[in-house]
Design an enzyme around this catalytic site. Structure first.
Site, short mmCIF file in Angstrom:
data_model
loop_
_atom_site.label_atom_id
_atom_site.label_comp_id
_atom_site.label_asym_id
_atom_site.label_seq_id
_atom_site.Cartn_x
_atom_site.Cartn_y
_atom_site.Cartn_z
N PHE A 197 0.84 -1.22 0.00
CA PHE A 197 0.00 0.00 0.00
C PHE A 197 0.87 1.26 0.00
O PHE A 197 0.54 2.25 -0.65
CB PHE A 197 -0.89 0.08 1.25
CG PHE A 197 -1.82 -1.07 1.47
CD1 PHE A 197 -2.14 -1.97 0.46
CD2 PHE A 197 -2.39 -1.27 2.73
CE1 PHE A 197 -3.01 -3.02 0.68
CE2 PHE A 197 -3.27 -2.32 2.96
CZ PHE A 197 -3.56 -3.21 1.94
N SER A 236 -7.41 -2.35 9.69
CA SER A 236 -7.71 -3.61 8.99
C SER A 236 -9.11 -4.05 9.37
O SER A 236 -9.61 -3.71 10.46
CB SER A 236 -6.71 -4.68 9.43
OG SER A 236 -7.14 -5.97 9.03
N TYR A 258 -2.62 -9.76 16.01
CA TYR A 258 -2.71 -8.84 14.85
C TYR A 258 -4.01 -8.06 14.91
O TYR A 258 -4.03 -6.83 14.81
CB TYR A 258 -2.59 -9.62 13.54
CG TYR A 258 -2.75 -8.71 12.33
CD1 TYR A 258 -1.76 -7.78 12.03
CD2 TYR A 258 -3.89 -8.76 11.53
CE1 TYR A 258 -1.90 -6.91 10.95
CE2 TYR A 258 -4.04 -7.91 10.45
CZ TYR A 258 -3.04 -6.99 10.17
OH TYR A 258 -3.19 -6.13 9.10
N GLY A 282 -9.66 -5.27 3.77
CA GLY A 282 -9.66 -6.73 3.90
C GLY A 282 -8.54 -7.29 3.05
O GLY A 282 -7.50 -6.64 2.87
#
Ligand code: NDP
Ligand code: 8X3
Length: 252
Positions: free
Chosen positions: A13, A137, A150, A181
């Protein structure tokens, strides 16, 4: 034209966001540990925009707090901070997890993001504006087996982002939490410690998001009229959704 700092710009990203902001002529400060990748990106983008590269481990609290003072003057007024550096390590159950991996995720995804935010916010408040874009996330809100720490780190990012909004109210600083996602980057390679077969299985037979998809969203939230704040934006590929509650029927 804005000055945009992107952490984790050496891949995924962050790299795609650097290309997106760079193509629009924004001035870039690109941070990551793999400096050679950042230098290659700088060479590629320099025809469109000014780029400054910083070899940085976001877990290094002192280095992060020194960062604003060490930037060349023309790159020092950060308008947009993209807190993107992060990782997942392992997908095992909590009872067998490696505590070092858990700590690395906490140190990177939580503490690193905190350090960057704390280092860059004073300049934004002094200049009277800015935008912090955190990369969370779907794992922040939706548990899945092996997501344990996480998901916990991304839940921190979600609530920290909301609390930043309340702290910064009236200071003309936007805060957005983008929660993607499944997206095929180096994320799964890192999660599975370089096991390419295991990593590619994650995306087998489905179309994940691309790094460019997410970079486009990051860019979009920053380009909205200045009175609009996207607080939280959850995005999945069409091929991903939730499952029903898992029920263990201990009847055998
Ligand atoms: P990548 O593995 O492709 O990129 C991760 C980036 O983070 C790399 O540039 C890496 O740079 C950097 N990074 C990792 N640790 C550190 C550190 N200690 N200091 C500085 N930089 C660091 O993964 P993605 O692009 O997919 O991940 C980017 C973010 O998006 C992460 O926060 C991840 O949790 C999140 N995310 C990813 C999803 C996905 O499915 N791909 C979905 C939802 C969220 P270097 O190693 O050179 O330091
Ligand atoms: C990464 C997305 O679904 O693998 O944050 O947790 S997922």
């Amino acid at each position: 034209m804005s000055t945009v700092m992107i952490t984790g710009a050496s891949s995924g990203f962050g790299e795609a966001a650097a290309r997106k902001f760079g193509a629009a002529g924004h001035r870039l400060v690109l941070c990551a540990r793999r400096e050679e990748r950042l230098q290659a990106l700088k060479a590629e983008l320099s025809q469109h925009c000014d780029v400054h590269v910083v070899r940085l481990d976001v877990r290094d609290r002192q280095a992060v707090s020194d960062l604003p003072d060490n930037l060349p003057a023309e790159f020092s007024a950060i308008d947009i901070l993209v807190n993107n550096a992060g990782l997942a390590l392992g997908l095992g159950g909590a009872h067998e997890a490696d505590l070092d991996e858990w700590e690395t995720m906490v140190d990177t995804n939580i503490k690193g993001l905190m350090y960057l935010t704390r280092a860059i916010l004073p300049g934004m408040t002094e200049r009277g504006g800015g935008h912090v874009v955190n990369i969370g996330s779907v794992a922040a809100s939706w548990p899945y087996p092996g997501g344990n720490t996480y998901g916990g780190t991304k839940a921190f990012v979600q609530q920290f982002s909301r609390n930043l909004r309340t702290d910064l109210l009236g200071k003309n600083i936007r805060v957005s939490n983008i929660e993607p996602g499944m997206c095929e980057t180096e994320f799964s390679m890192v999660r599975f410690n370089g096991d390419a077969a295991k990593a590619s299985q994650v995306y087998e037979g489905m179309q994940p998001l691309s790094a460019e998809d997410v970079a486009g969203i990051i860019f979009w939230v920053t380009q909205l009229p200045p009175h609009i704040n996207i607080n939280q934006l959850e995005v999945m590929p069409v091929a991903q959704a939730w499952s029903p509650f898992a029920v263990h029927r201990n009847q055998t």
